[in-house]
Scaffold this motif. Structure first.
Motif, short mmCIF file in Angstrom:
data_model
loop_
_atom_site.label_atom_id
_atom_site.label_comp_id
_atom_site.label_asym_id
_atom_site.label_seq_id
_atom_site.Cartn_x
_atom_site.Cartn_y
_atom_site.Cartn_z
N ASN A 254 0.80 -1.22 0.00
CA ASN A 254 0.00 0.00 0.00
C ASN A 254 0.83 1.28 0.00
O ASN A 254 0.33 2.36 0.29
CB ASN A 254 -1.00 0.00 1.16
CG ASN A 254 -2.04 -1.08 1.01
OD1 ASN A 254 -2.48 -1.37 -0.11
ND2 ASN A 254 -2.41 -1.72 2.11
N SER A 255 2.10 1.11 -0.33
CA SER A 255 2.98 2.25 -0.57
C SER A 255 3.52 2.16 -2.00
O SER A 255 3.45 3.12 -2.76
CB SER A 255 4.12 2.29 0.44
OG SER A 255 5.01 3.34 0.18
N LEU B 126 -1.20 -0.66 -4.36
CA LEU B 126 -2.34 -0.94 -3.48
C LEU B 126 -2.71 -2.42 -3.59
O LEU B 126 -2.70 -2.99 -4.68
CB LEU B 126 -3.55 -0.09 -3.88
CG LEU B 126 -3.39 1.43 -3.83
CD1 LEU B 126 -4.71 2.11 -4.18
CD2 LEU B 126 -2.89 1.89 -2.47
N ALA C 282 -10.71 1.15 -5.07
CA ALA C 282 -9.33 1.57 -5.33
C ALA C 282 -9.20 2.19 -6.72
O ALA C 282 -8.48 3.17 -6.92
CB ALA C 282 -8.39 0.38 -5.19
#
Length: 370
Positions: A303-304, A307, A318
């Protein structure tokens, strides 16, 4: 070093993902001054299908992008000993005939002075274990497996400390963010249909969420049967057929985001293996949303760098965020590219390969001295 690699095909990436990684690694080895020879069987399945679909022109993109690379086609009765003469390192990909794999191993057992490694980049060790066990690897010095869970399978087969995890990676000479940004719109997915290995997953995590998010979707890939193409049409998806892997950076550059949908084996009984499209997409600076898989080796920052979602509804949410939040997209691009450049380039994999070879050579010297 003189390095010899036996592949299914170097020239064709038609439903042959290993060609992506192999091209990048061999390019890196050549750039470092190594003498690289590549052999592929005559009339390989991938190359035959590519030429049947697109004619000899289907090879133009590969030749233009990789002018330093070349391979020699060999017949079934080829003299294997002549092909590996003078080598320091011989690598054999698992998508080769059992006879070839065995014949090369026999040469090594008879005292050939080169290091011999088997390279496994597929799920057949768990999906078709008997077929993989039928390979005679008794003459091989070690195994390169493209994920730790696959390495564990080989350890269970008695390879112990002679198997190394060697992930795929991005060829950043060709896969990088566009030098000049262009307008981006919609989603792109570059991937093959696969033999029923992710049919439901594609609908749950790509087709339906893209429609729900109101994002047009372009798909490139092969082996989409009539029923699959009818499904794409029903969702209003633009299906473009095969695209040369060398064209993928340009395809990514025109879209807002892409999606990773792992094949079922890589999400269940052989987890932790992201396959090469994840590395390539992040290297190209396109935001990525992934269907579920277990990054058990901590290859990425969840999620960096991209996602991760756990359901189709989460995927749709998303993708809406991708459409609406330019800061989110920019953050993912920066983070994903940072991780690729720090850990997952073909240069990193060449460093790992050379370290493995050095380890094996040191072990051999210690045995000789004992």
């Amino acid at each position: 070093m003189k390095i010899v690699y036996f592949t299914h095909s170097l020239a064709s990436c038609w439903n042959h993902g290993n060609a992506h990684f192999l091209r990048g690694v061999l390019s890196e080895l050549i750039a470092r001054g190594h003498d690289v020879r590549v052999y592929a069987p005559e009339n390989s399945w991938s190359l035959t299908n590519l030429v049947a679909d697109h004619g000899p022109e289907g090879l133009d993109a590969y030749r233009a992008a990789y002018p330093e690379l070349g391979s020699v086609s060999y017949p079934a009765e080829a003299d294997v000993a002549e092909m590996v003469d003078g080598a320091d390192l011989v690598l054999v990909h698992e998508w080769n005939e059992h006879r070839l794999v065995a014949d090369i191993g026999v040469l090594r057992k008879r005292g050939a002075p080169w290091t011999l490694l088997f390279h496994d980049t597929h799920h057949r060790a768990v999906s078709e274990p008997e077929a993989m066990k039928a390979y005679d690897l008794s003459g091989y010095d070690g195994v390169l497996a493209f994920g730790e869970t696959l390495s564990e399978v080989y350890r269970g087969w008695g390879w112990g400390g002679r198997v190394w995890t060697w992930h795929e990676a991005a060829d950043i000479r060709r896969f990088h963010p566009p030098l000049v940004e262009q307008d981006r719109a919609g989603l792109v997915w570059v991937g093959n249909w696969g033999d029923g290995e992710r049919t439901e997953e594609l609908e749950d995590y790509l087709f339906r969420p893209a429609e729900a998010a109101g994002l047009p979707l372009d798909i490139y890939g092969v082996r989409y049967p009539a029923a699959a193409q009818a499904t794409l049409k029903r969702y209003g998806i633009a299906y473009h057929g095969w695209a040369a892997n060398a064209a993928a950076p340009g395809l990514f550059a025109g879209h807002l985001a892409t999606v990773h949908v792992p094949r079922r084996y890589y999400a269940t009984i052989l987890p932790g293996i992201p396959t090469i499209r994840v590395f390539e997409a992040l290297a190209c600076g396109i935001p990525l949303v992934s269907a579920p898989w277990d990054d058990s080796e901590g290859l990425f920052r969840l999620n960096s760098d991209f996602l991760m979602v756990r359901s189709g509804d989460e995927m749709a949410a998303a993708l809406r965020a991708m459409r609406e939040d330019s800061e989110l997209r920019a953050s993912l691009v920066v983070s994903g590219l940072e991780t690729i450049l720090a850990r997952h380039t073909c240069g990193h994999r060449v460093d790992e390969l050379l370290a493995i070879v050095a380890t094996l050579q040191n072990r051999a010297q210690q045995r000789d001295a004992a």
